[in-house]
Design a protein around this motif. Structure first.
Motif, PDB file in Angstrom:
ATOM      1  N   SER A 155       0.839  -1.193   0.000  1.00 47.16           N
ATOM      2  CA  SER A 155       0.000   0.000   0.000  1.00 47.16           C
ATOM      3  C   SER A 155       0.875   1.245   0.000  1.00 47.16           C
ATOM      4  CB  SER A 155      -0.909   0.000   1.234  1.00 47.16           C
ATOM      5  OG  SER A 155      -1.687   1.178   1.286  1.00 47.16           O
ATOM      6  N   TYR A 156       0.848   1.948  -1.115  1.00 46.15           N
ATOM      7  CA  TYR A 156       1.593   3.204  -1.240  1.00 46.15           C
ATOM      8  C   TYR A 156       0.921   3.987  -2.359  1.00 46.15           C
ATOM      9  CZ  TYR A 156       5.481   6.466  -1.966  1.00 46.15           C
ATOM     10  OH  TYR A 156       6.248   7.601  -2.095  1.00 46.15           O
ATOM     11  N   ASN A 157       0.163   4.987  -1.992  1.00 48.03           N
ATOM     12  CA  ASN A 157      -0.700   5.664  -2.964  1.00 48.03           C
ATOM     13  C   ASN A 157       0.061   6.307  -4.115  1.00 48.03           C
ATOM     14  OD1 ASN A 157      -3.052   4.993  -1.579  1.00 48.03           O
ATOM     15  ND2 ASN A 157      -2.940   6.799  -0.271  1.00 48.03           N
ATOM     16  N   MET A 189       2.677   4.887  -5.535  1.00 48.29           N
ATOM     17  CA  MET A 189       3.413   3.834  -6.237  1.00 48.29           C
ATOM     18  C   MET A 189       3.165   3.933  -7.745  1.00 48.29           C
ATOM     19  SD  MET A 189       3.113  -0.312  -5.774  1.00 48.29           S
ATOM     20  CE  MET A 189       2.910  -0.141  -4.002  1.00 48.29           C
ATOM     21  N   GLU A 190       4.258   4.119  -8.505  1.00 48.97           N
ATOM     22  CA  GLU A 190       4.150   4.314  -9.949  1.00 48.97           C
ATOM     23  C   GLU A 190       4.448   3.050 -10.735  1.00 48.97           C
ATOM     24  OE1 GLU A 190       3.081   7.014 -11.438  1.00 48.97           O
ATOM     25  OE2 GLU A 190       2.824   8.118  -9.564  1.00 48.97           O
ATOM     26  N   ILE A 197       5.182  -1.513 -10.254  1.00 48.01           N
ATOM     27  CA  ILE A 197       5.268  -2.671  -9.382  1.00 48.01           C
ATOM     28  C   ILE A 197       6.738  -2.950  -9.096  1.00 48.01           C
ATOM     29  CG2 ILE A 197       4.837  -5.157  -9.230  1.00 48.01           C
ATOM     30  CD1 ILE A 197       2.363  -4.740 -10.915  1.00 48.01           C
ATOM     31  N   LEU A 208      -2.739  -4.610  -3.962  1.00 50.34           N
ATOM     32  CA  LEU A 208      -2.007  -3.361  -4.169  1.00 50.34           C
ATOM     33  C   LEU A 208      -2.917  -2.163  -3.933  1.00 50.34           C
ATOM     34  CD1 LEU A 208      -0.030  -3.931  -7.518  1.00 50.34           C
ATOM     35  CD2 LEU A 208       0.931  -3.802  -5.226  1.00 50.34           C
ATOM     36  N   CYS A 263      -2.222   1.646  -4.997  1.00 51.46           N
ATOM     37  CA  CYS A 263      -1.181   2.318  -5.769  1.00 51.46           C
ATOM     38  C   CYS A 263      -1.731   3.552  -6.447  1.00 51.46           C
ATOM     39  CB  CYS A 263      -0.608   1.347  -6.806  1.00 51.46           C
ATOM     40  SG  CYS A 263      -1.855   0.709  -7.945  1.00 51.46           S
ATOM     41  N   SER A 264      -0.902   4.169  -7.289  1.00 53.31           N
ATOM     42  CA  SER A 264      -1.331   5.333  -8.050  1.00 53.31           C
ATOM     43  C   SER A 264      -2.269   4.894  -9.175  1.00 53.31           C
ATOM     44  CB  SER A 264      -0.121   6.049  -8.640  1.00 53.31           C
ATOM     45  OG  SER A 264       0.455   5.261  -9.669  1.00 53.31           O
ATOM     46  N   LEU A 303      -0.332   3.591 -12.272  1.00 55.64           N
ATOM     47  CA  LEU A 303       0.071   2.189 -12.228  1.00 55.64           C
ATOM     48  C   LEU A 303      -1.136   1.286 -12.441  1.00 55.64           C
ATOM     49  CD1 LEU A 303       1.944  -0.158 -11.754  1.00 55.64           C
ATOM     50  CD2 LEU A 303       1.801   0.253  -9.284  1.00 55.64           C
TER      51      LEU A 303
END
Length: 1417
Positions: A980-982, A984-985, A987, A1001, A1003-1004, A1007
């Motif tokens: 979980s990382y908003n 995240m561009e 994988i 996931l 993510c952004s 992504l």
């Protein structure tokens, strides 16, 4: 609860036997009658057990039993009155266990005649009852003593049950529940043809079979939740209230019911709240279709979005049919033989060595299971019963052959297994069990409260000192038998729940004496008018106006127990005088002031709880209530003092002041020597008197909570409390008011001096607990050293300690090093200890150092299985060498908010039972490796974590906001991975080397869009090998707005992200990066990041904007159009012609783009936090030699041409702070036409914040040998005022060398900042003016803000040395004392410091500036 005849008769017979032995009959003149009564009771006792048993189902004996009970209750009332008369003349603290009130009372001739007469009448009644008993042919089943002795013998054979707390007794067996969940989710998500918006699905099954468990699994399924805008769970009880049902669903849907009670008003509110929403609604445990058909169906049917679903659980298939649920209904299957046997074994087996012995009994066990008919609850209860038996064929055969299995007369919904377990209880335990069923489920009842009620009711007999221990034994027995189940949210089984099926049985047994009712039931008043109950439990979820009227209860003259949770309408004039027999009064969250005046009339009252009520004091007449044993005022915030007469209540065993405003207690409190539990006792000093002294004589205390200990000024007062002498004390809480703030650091206004620290240390040293202590909680302690009795330098007395909490340990620099020696310590939580920087070997090695035989050393913390270290914000080092033995059975470890850089080697090598590790906000942690036993790992906000490796047994890994994690390897057993990382561009690369079954996931959106492209996406190879993938991207507060669901076999890819919309745009298709960068003045990487920022809102109208030929603009096309408009000075019509888009579309797209950038990218222009400021100051030092400088303030103007509302040109005046990386900070727009820098500054946010001591409040710069310091500052030209945080150049004609050097550096930095403004206008040429504004006049500010944000984004994305701005910032809480600073002196000292520190570095500044103009020239 109902009277259990056998137990109650034993109590009465004991009293009468004592009377005979004391020759009381001689005083009464009723010798023959007393002896006859004794004989009759003995005769009755032989068949009371059979009478109790038959009373449950045989209506013919119920009247006889009721008559006998009334006679026995009359006897207890007589005893009470005698005791009260005796207490008027004898010691108020007389122990009932060794004091015969009848004997004392009969010595008073004025009472002897009346009591003698009442005993004669009672004896006549018993005679009649005895004669009538012959007609029922009761059989001799043995007495309570017989049964108790058998149970006691069983317990003695199974003593290990008390030590099996950590053994797994889960009810989850087989995979059927998972299969059923998947099937139900598929049904809920499948599309059904038809005209209705709502489809009802039913789960049908008998009570205890697992309907609610299945519904919970479905309700919490991630895929299902993603498909519905609203998910609501409603529990529908048997006698639901229509108004309360509507109010509850309105509240859960996010609406406001405003206290309305009319259905005609509430239903339209529900319609408005849920109109157009796609709803998933669970109606659990529905007994009547009216909850749906008469209340919810009409308002919901025509307003919900298509695809809405209702899941109903019910025992009755007719309910499902009447609700028109789709066929076929889902019937929950019963347990198969093997699953049922596995579940039964889990309840009985204490260790692996027991399994072989149990398997030898499988033939009988399977037959017992068959009797349970495959119901999980029944199997668990039978397991609890068999726990009490020997593991022998004969014992199990007796259970199998019990006649209860075939008994008739029990209602169909009640369970024979529960009945059999009930009959196996001792008579005392039966009373406790039945009482538990009365407790309302909407309130939390703690173990001590419940046991207190049992003691007050006289459920068990023994010496006064043993009563709480007996209660605890019966409480544990109910748990072992699975009749109540511990709530896992609470420690040490202090809160339990009773299953509805079990509760229904108990309430059925107690139906002739007890009523458990909800405020929504329509027939409560009629029940109260036709039947006199002895015990009533009321539960209200509504508002005050919905509660039952107090007057409705007044006909209950024989009422002995009243429990009320929620609102009861108590009006002026209402009274307690109508309940002369009341023994227990528990009222939670109601207005009870009107009742206080009559409270003293309750002569028999033992238990008084007025929690969370509006009382401000107790009446002084409470001193007349001599039999009171328990008083709880928890949550009564208005009460500030206790009446002096409370010290007359010599029978008090329990006092609870938690959550009150009581600051002191009356003198003479020491007379209450029967007290066992005192919570939140206030430490108070009045002259030479201290309240702690009153505790000295209270030698029977078992649990004690001391509050406000910082008030104690003399340690001698604490010594007089004599805690170490209280040999029965097992639970102790020592509390001071915390001096820590929300940032976990000491609040400046609450700082303590050394003298205060020394004083609190001495006080705590004198509060040494006795060796029997099991539970210790220390709160708010601000001494430098923990008490001596917690440290290894002394003989640690806490040999029995099991549970320890330490919270808000403000000033201690060392953890207690005596804990490692404690042989029974199971749990430690240390929360908020900001002074601890290091945990050394002494924390674990003192045990080793004191061992006389090193070769036989026992590991430190030998029984600790859970440890939580939270908020030790300065903790940097944990020293634990690999060879040091410690924590051999530690299973769970939580680390949160500290500065650890690595975990100690000893943790990985010695904590071999560690299977769950949770680490949050440990920003400096870089790696985590070599934990051989770890099964679950939870990581959150560990910003520097880079590597996880060699965790061979790890099955579940969850990481949240760990952006630097690049290595994950050595996890062959991994089953589930959550990342979980908003922002995240992409994988992570490590996904190629691991193979979890499930990947989740967060993510952004960029992504997610790439994943939605499937095999054509650039990240396909990184996730395609995973069996199940669920990926989500946030939109506003909805973390799962956008999703991708992927299954490898069979292949399935489901998403709500448009692949076309996310594809490469027509306007961005350039050959080569150089052409792209030349055209858009940024790299493709920067462009993609900007696309990701505006992606979410753009997707809401993804088909709205087109080229002139009708093709839809992709996301990239939209961004390209907006950037082209903002970067060009050409007219809009020229741009429209060049890109093939209508002029109106360009204006709309650009306006939407600007709005979204301002909303989503404001963190790129936010004021820097501590770490960012340090970086900025470092660069100012490097480039301009301006030490401790945070920025340059400057002002400019942007001219705009006339718009639709103004014929004249407008000028926007803008104030910026430019930092050393050429980024804009704190943009402030002034009124059009204003150019006064000083007035604009004073109106700005930075001025207001700095004036309060914020923002520029970081580290100070030492500028002189005498220690003089200069705080953080910004610089500005001579048009700005000179302030402690804003330094302007010297204006004198003749300047000293130091001042000249200051002006030179100042000028270079200011000139550099002005160049940044020029670059801004050159890049975003729309700002060069005088263009006709395409937006409404209120958008002019947004255009400027958006261009500044885009300017910063370009720098952050394309300067490798720059950090991308984050939304999360760690600002300093320090308050700078601006008013005390001399700005002229500070500037002079800084100037001299500049001169002394060497020449400026203008050359470096020029090189730095050149590197930042790459895409601006």
């Amino acid at each position: 609860m109902t009277m259990v005849l056998d137990a109650f008769a034993s109590y009465l017979q004991n009293v009468l036997t004592e009377m005979v032995s004391e020759e009381v009959h001689m005083l009464l003149g009723v010798t023959t009658e007393i002896k006859k009564m004794d004989v009759k009771l003995k005769d009755l006792k032989y068949f009371l057990a059979d009478a109790d048993r038959r009373n449950i189902t045989d209506e013919s004996v119920q009247e006889w039993v009721a008559q006998l009970k009334r006679a026995m209750y009359e006897a207890t009332d007589i005893l009470d009155l005698c005791q009260l008369k005796a207490m008027e003349h004898g010691p108020s603290t007389a122990d009932v266990g060794c004091f015969n009130p009848l004997l004392f009372c009969m010595r008073n001739p004025s009472h002897a005649h009346d009591i003698g007469t009442r005993i004669k009448v009672l004896n006549q009644n018993l005679d009649d009852i005895k004669e009538r008993s012959a007609a029922f042919s009761f059989i001799h089943l043995g007495s309570s003593e017989d049964h108790n002795s058998k149970v006691q013998a069983s317990h003695s054979r199974n003593k290990r049950r008390d030590t099996s707390g950590v053994f797994d007794r889960s009810a989850v067996v087989g995979e059927k529940i998972e299969e059923d969940t998947r099937k139900m989710v598929e049904i809920m998500l499948s599309e059904k043809k038809g005209n209705t918006n709502i489809i009802v699905v039913a789960v049908v099954g008998v009570g205890g079979i697992g309907k609610t468990t299945l519904a919970h699994n479905v309700f919490n399924d991630e895929a299902l939740n993603n498909k519905f805008e609203k998910t609501i769970w409603l529990s529908i009880n048997k006698d639901f209230d229509e108004v309360e049902l509507l109010r509850t669903i309105i509240t859960q849907a996010g609406g406001e019911h405003g206290g309305n009670k009319a259905l005609a008003v509430l239903q339209p509110i529900l319609i408005t709240t849920l109109k157009g929403k796609k709803l998933f609604l669970v109606l659990d445990d529905v007994w009547n279709h009216g909850a749906w058909d008469d209340v919810l169906k009409t308002p919901l049917t025509n307003v919900l979005a298509p695809g809405s679903r209702v899941l109903v659980t019910t025992r009755d298939e007719t309910v499902a049919r009447r609700m028109k649920a789709v066929l076929p209904y889902h019937h929950v299957d019963k347990l198969g033989e093997e699953d049922a046997w596995s579940l039964l074994k889990k309840q009985i087996i204490l260790s692996e060595t027991d399994e072989r012995e149990i398997d030898m009994l499988k033939d009988i066990g399977v037959q017992i299971i068959a009797k349970c008919d495959g119901l999980p609850l029944a199997v668990k209860i039978m397991g609890g019963l068999l726990c009490q038996k020997d593991k022998k064929h004969r014992e199990w055969e007796m259970v199998l052959d019990d006649s209860i299995w075939s008994i008739s007369g029990l209602p169909e919904e009640l369970n024979h297994a529960v009945y059999l377990s009930y009959e196996d209880l001792s008579s005392c335990a039966k009373q406790c069990f039945l009482h538990y069923s009365l407790l309302p489920k909407t309130a939390v009842f703690y173990r001590d409260e419940i046991i207190g009620m049992w003691v007050s009711e006289g459920f068990f007999h023994g010496t006064s000192d043993d009563l709480e221990e007996l209660g605890s034994k019966y409480y544990k027995e109910l748990i072992l038998r699975n009749l109540i189940e511990p709530d896992t949210e609470y420690i040490d089984q202090c809160v339990c729940n009773m299953h509805d099926v079990v509760c229904s049985f108990a309430q059925f047994v107690a139906r002739d004496e007890a009523l458990a009712a909800h405020s929504g039931e329509t027939n409560i008043v009629s029940k109260l008018s036709v039947h006199e109950f002895l015990r009533i439990s009321l539960e209200s979820k509504g508002s005050e106006s919905d509660g039952l009227n107090w007057s409705s209860l007044q006909a209950q003259k024989t009422l002995r127990v009243l429990i009320s949770v929620g609102f009861v309408n108590i009006k002026p004039g209402d009274s307690l005088v109508h309940f002369p027999c009341l023994r227990t009064l528990y009222i939670y969250s109601a207005h009870v002031v009107a009742l206080l005046e009559s409270m003293h009339e309750l002569k028999h009252l033992r238990y008084l709880s007025l929690e969370n009520t509006d009382i401000s004091s107790l009446p002084d007449s409470i001193g007349k209530m001599k039999l009171l044993q328990y008083i709880s005022l928890s949550g009564c915030q208005q009460i500030v003092k206790l009446p002096p007469s409370i010290v007359k209540l010599g029978q008090l065993r329990y006092l609870n002041f938690i959550g009150t405003s009581i600051k002191g207690i009356p003198r003479g409190f020491c007379a209450l020597t029967n007290l066992r539990i005192v919570l939140d006792f206030p430490a108070q000093v009045d002259g030479d008197w201290c309240s702690l002294e009153e505790l000295g004589p209270l030698s029977r205390l078992k649990k004690l909570q001391l509050d406000r200990l910082e008030n104690i000024t003399a340690s001698s007062s604490a010594a007089k409390a004599k805690l170490s002498d209280k040999v029965h004390l097992t639970n102790l809480v020592l509390s001071c008011a915390s001096i820590l703030g929300d940032d976990r650091l000491i609040k400046e206004e609450d700082g303590v001096c050394e003298e205060e620290q020394q004083q609190v240390e001495k006080v705590f040293d004198e509060l040494c607990p006795p060796p029997r202590l099991e539970y210790l909680d220390i709160r708010g302690y601000f001494g430098r050293w923990l008490p001596r009795w917690m440290m290894s330098s002394s003989v640690v007395p806490l040999k029995s300690l099991r549970i320890m909490f330490i919270c808000d340990l403000a000033c201690c620099t060392q953890l207690p090093d005596g804990l490692c020696q404690l042989p029974y310590l199971e749990f430690i939580q240390i929360k908020r200890a900001p002074a601890i920087k290091r945990v050394g070997p002494e924390f674990m090695q003192s045990y080793h150092q004191h061992s006389p035989h090193p070769s036989q050393m026992v590991a430190a913390f030998p029984r600790l299985h859970k440890m939580e270290l939270i908020g030790m914000v300065e903790w940097e080092e944990w020293e634990w060498e690999e060879q040091v033995q410690a924590f051999p059975v530690l299973q769970q470890l939580l680390l949160k908010h500290c500065k650890l850089k690595c975990l100690p080697p000893g943790l990985a090598s010695q904590a071999r039972a560690l299977n769950k590790l949770s680490i949050y906000y440990v920003h400096s942690l870089i790696s985590l490796e070599n934990f051989p036993s770890l099964v679950e790992l939870y990581l959150g906000d560990n910003l520097d974590l880079e590597m996880i490796t060699n965790l061979p047994r790890l099955q579940k890994l969850t990481t949240e906001n760990c952006p630097k994690l690049k290595v994950l390897e050595g996890v062959p057993a991994l089953q589930r991975l959550v990342l979980s990382y908003n922002d995240m561009e992409t994988i992570p690369e490590y996904m190629g080397g691991i193979n979890p079954r499930h990947l989740e996931l967060y993510c952004s959106l960029a992504l997610l869009a790439s994943m939605a492209a499937g095999q054509s996406g650039h990240v396909w190879e990184k996730f395609s090998h995973v069996e199940h993938v669920k990926a989500y991207a946030r939109e506003g507060d909805n973390s799962r707005k956008w999703y991708v669901f992927y299954t490898a076999k069979p292949y399935s890819l489901e998403t709500n992200v448009s692949h076309f919309f996310m594809s490469r745009g027509t306007l961005t298709s350039f050959e080569g990066a150089q052409r792209f960068e030349s055209f858009f003045k940024m790299t493709r990487k920067t462009f993609s990041y900007i696309c990701s920022l505006v992606m979410g809102p753009s997707m809401e109208d993804m088909n709205s904007y087109t080229f002139v030929d009708g093709r839809v603009l992709s996301l990239e096309d939209r961004v390209a159009v907006a950037l082209r408009r903002l970067q060009s000075s050409e007219p809009t019509e020229s741009i429209a012609s060049s890109v093939g888009v209508n002029e109106s579309i360009i204006l709309l797209v650009t306006e939407r783009f600007v709005d979204t950038v301002c909303e989503r990218a404001d963190h790129h222009t936010g004021w820097p936090d501590c770490s960012e400021k340090d970086e900025i100051k470092s660069k100012f030092d490097k480039i301009h030699n301006m030490h401790n400088c945070c920025g340059v303030i400057c002002t400019t103007h942007i001219p705009f041409g006339p718009n639709c509302n103004h014929e004249k040109n407008d000028i926007a005046v803008i104030q910026f702070i430019v930092d050393a990386t050429k980024r804009f900070r704190n943009i402030w727009l002034g009124p059009a036409g204003s150019m006064n820098k000083s007035s604009l500054l004073k109106d700005s946010e930075i001025f207001k914040e700095c004036a309060k001591g914020g923002w520029l409040n970081g580290n100070k710069l030492k500028v002189a040998l005498d220690g003089s310091e200069v705080g953080e500052y910004i610089i500005g030209d001579a048009g700005y005022p000179l302030l402690p945080w804003l330094l302007t150049p010297y204006q004198e004609e003749e300047l000293s060398d130091s001042k000249a050097e200051f002006n030179r550096r100042h000028s270079a930095a200011t000139t550099s900042a002005l160049k940044v403004l020029t670059r801004l206008k050159d890049t975003w040429q729309y700002l060069q003016g005088e263009m006709l504004c395409p937006f409404n006049p209120y958008s002019l500010d947004k255009v400027i803000y958006a261009c500044c944000m885009l300017h910063n984004i370009v720098i952050e994305m394309e300067d490798d040395a720059a950090m991308l701005s984050t939304k999360r910032r760690n600002y300093s809480k320090e308050v700078r004392q601006i008013a005390k600073e001399d700005v002229v002196r500070a500037r002079d000292m800084l100037s001299q410091h500049f001169l002394d520190s060497g020449s400026s570095k203008l050359g470096e500044e020029e090189d730095e500036a050149a590197s930042l103009t790459r895409y601006h020239c």
